[in-house]
Design an enzyme around this catalytic site. Sequence first.
Site, PDB file in Angstrom:
ATOM      1  N   GLU A  77       0.969  -1.142  -0.011  1.00 33.91           N
ATOM      2  CA  GLU A  77      -0.225  -0.009   0.093  1.00 33.91           C
ATOM      3  C   GLU A  77       0.887   1.211  -0.010  1.00 33.91           C
ATOM      4  O   GLU A  77       0.655   2.252  -0.654  1.00 33.91           O
ATOM      5  CB  GLU A  77      -0.947   0.099   1.282  1.00 33.91           C
ATOM      6  CG  GLU A  77      -2.045  -1.135   1.150  1.00 33.91           C
ATOM      7  CD  GLU A  77      -3.095  -0.928   0.092  1.00 33.91           C
ATOM      8  OE1 GLU A  77      -3.260  -0.029  -0.402  1.00 33.91           O
ATOM      9  OE2 GLU A  77      -3.704  -1.747  -0.201  1.00 33.91           O
ATOM     10  N   ASN A  99       1.185   3.682  -3.177  1.00 37.25           N
ATOM     11  CA  ASN A  99       0.896   5.368  -3.071  1.00 37.25           C
ATOM     12  C   ASN A  99       1.981   6.267  -3.725  1.00 37.25           C
ATOM     13  O   ASN A  99       1.665   7.074  -4.230  1.00 37.25           O
ATOM     14  CB  ASN A  99       0.690   5.681  -1.587  1.00 37.25           C
ATOM     15  CG  ASN A  99      -0.576   5.078  -1.156  1.00 37.25           C
ATOM     16  OD1 ASN A  99      -1.460   4.976  -1.885  1.00 37.25           O
ATOM     17  ND2 ASN A  99      -0.998   5.504   0.059  1.00 37.25           N
ATOM     18  N   ARG A 124      -9.539   4.045  -7.343  1.00 34.09           N
ATOM     19  CA  ARG A 124      -8.854   3.522  -6.215  1.00 34.09           C
ATOM     20  C   ARG A 124      -9.897   3.650  -4.892  1.00 34.09           C
ATOM     21  O   ARG A 124     -11.044   4.316  -5.325  1.00 34.09           O
ATOM     22  CB  ARG A 124      -7.622   4.823  -5.856  1.00 34.09           C
ATOM     23  CG  ARG A 124      -6.817   5.127  -6.662  1.00 34.09           C
ATOM     24  CD  ARG A 124      -5.304   4.787  -6.643  1.00 34.09           C
ATOM     25  NE  ARG A 124      -4.829   3.384  -6.122  1.00 34.09           N
ATOM     26  CZ  ARG A 124      -4.303   2.627  -7.064  1.00 34.09           C
ATOM     27  NH1 ARG A 124      -4.188   3.033  -8.194  1.00 34.09           N
ATOM     28  NH2 ARG A 124      -3.987   1.429  -6.388  1.00 34.09           N
TER      29      ARG A 124
HETATM   30  N1  ATP Z   1       2.922   9.234  -1.482  1.00 34.59           N
HETATM   31  C1  ATP Z   1       1.949  10.004  -1.539  1.00 34.59           C
HETATM   32  N2  ATP Z   1       2.231  11.104  -2.343  1.00 34.59           N
HETATM   33  C2  ATP Z   1       0.916  11.881  -2.491  1.00 34.59           C
HETATM   34  N3  ATP Z   1      -0.054  11.805  -2.077  1.00 34.59           N
HETATM   35  C3  ATP Z   1      -0.482  10.573  -1.405  1.00 34.59           C
HETATM   36  C4  ATP Z   1       0.386   9.877  -1.197  1.00 34.59           C
HETATM   37  N4  ATP Z   1      -0.023   8.640  -0.521  1.00 34.59           N
HETATM   38  C5  ATP Z   1      -1.309   8.950  -0.296  1.00 34.59           C
HETATM   39  N5  ATP Z   1      -1.507  10.180  -1.030  1.00 34.59           N
HETATM   40  C6  ATP Z   1      -2.828  10.849  -1.069  1.00 34.59           C
HETATM   41  O1  ATP Z   1      -3.426  10.180   0.056  1.00 34.59           O
HETATM   42  C7  ATP Z   1      -4.708   9.712  -0.550  1.00 34.59           C
HETATM   43  C8  ATP Z   1      -5.378   8.338   0.388  1.00 34.59           C
HETATM   44  O2  ATP Z   1      -4.296   7.401   0.011  1.00 34.59           O
HETATM   45  P1  ATP Z   1      -4.781   5.863   0.479  1.00 34.59           P
HETATM   46  O3  ATP Z   1      -3.822   4.988  -0.071  1.00 34.59           O
HETATM   47  O4  ATP Z   1      -5.582   5.848   1.641  1.00 34.59           O
HETATM   48  O5  ATP Z   1      -5.894   5.625  -0.744  1.00 34.59           O
HETATM   49  P2  ATP Z   1      -5.974   5.437  -2.454  1.00 34.59           P
HETATM   50  O6  ATP Z   1      -4.482   5.296  -2.532  1.00 34.59           O
HETATM   51  O7  ATP Z   1      -6.580   6.714  -2.936  1.00 34.59           O
HETATM   52  O8  ATP Z   1      -6.647   4.295  -2.630  1.00 34.59           O
HETATM   53  P3  ATP Z   1      -6.183   2.673  -2.438  1.00 34.59           P
HETATM   54  O9  ATP Z   1      -5.037   2.588  -1.606  1.00 34.59           O
HETATM   55  O10 ATP Z   1      -7.348   2.114  -1.665  1.00 34.59           O
HETATM   56  O11 ATP Z   1      -6.010   2.357  -3.845  1.00 34.59           O
HETATM   57  C9  ATP Z   1      -4.636   9.130  -1.894  1.00 34.59           C
HETATM   58  O12 ATP Z   1      -5.564   9.373  -2.774  1.00 34.59           O
HETATM   59  C10 ATP Z   1      -3.752  10.644  -2.336  1.00 34.59           C
HETATM   60  O13 ATP Z   1      -4.369  11.767  -2.595  1.00 34.59           O
HETATM   61 MG    MG Z   2      -3.521   3.992  -1.942  1.00 32.07          MG
END
Ligand code: ATP
Ligand code: MG
Length: 145
Positions: free
Chosen positions: A48, A52, A106
């Site tokens: 995860e 990201n 996502r």
């Molecule tokens: N490394 C990162 N750099 C920039 N933005 C990030 C990063 N990690 C997370 N985010 C932001 O935080 C939000 C939430 O992250 P999270 O991993 O909980 O959900 P997601 O990636 O959108 O969906 P999923 O992980 O369920 O596929 C993302 O949609 C993004 O906007």
């Molecule tokens: Mg994610």
Amino acid sequence: MRPINEAKITFLSRSANEGFARTAAACFAAQLDPTLDEVNDIKTAVSEAVTNCIVHAYPDTLGTVTMRLRLFGDNTLEILVKDSGVGIADVDQARTPLYTTGGGDRSGMGFTIMESFMDTLKVRSVPGKGTTVVMRRRIARRLGA
Ligand SMILES: Nc1ncnc2c1ncn2[C@@H]1O[C@H](COP(=O)(O)OP(=O)(O)OP(=O)(O)O)[C@@H](O)[C@H]1O
Ligand SMILES: [Mg+2]
């Protein structure tokens, strides 16, 4: 507390490296003699965090991702995943279950999964500079070990 072991890898934000990082973390964790469930939790959390970086930190470019693994004397594994990408303006909002900027692709559950599979999760981010995720998981000492 000083770590008793440490490893660091840096890789490009290519999706192929998600599996590489997940497996590398599992290999490092093997010295703790974890159960299959514990290894799977760690792999899921790494997956995860690294996904990201690949998807959100560098949406239209390739960048570098660093994963640092540390082992402490109380059997705690610490995993740091760092990118130098776009950053997150509101970390509390980003950590909210179901919050996503990824549209329909996502589910917004990545941080929630990391939180539930690990004991602690810290997220530091500076917009325009990047994001660092630090998570810890204590592995139970097993009888006979
Ligand atoms: N490394 C990162 N750099 C920039 N933005 C990030 C990063 N990690 C997370 N985010 C932001 O935080 C939000 C939430 O992250 P999270 O991993 O909980 O959900 P997601 O990636 O959108 O969906 P999923 O992980 O369920 O596929 C993302 O949609 C993004 O906007
Ligand atoms: Mg994610």
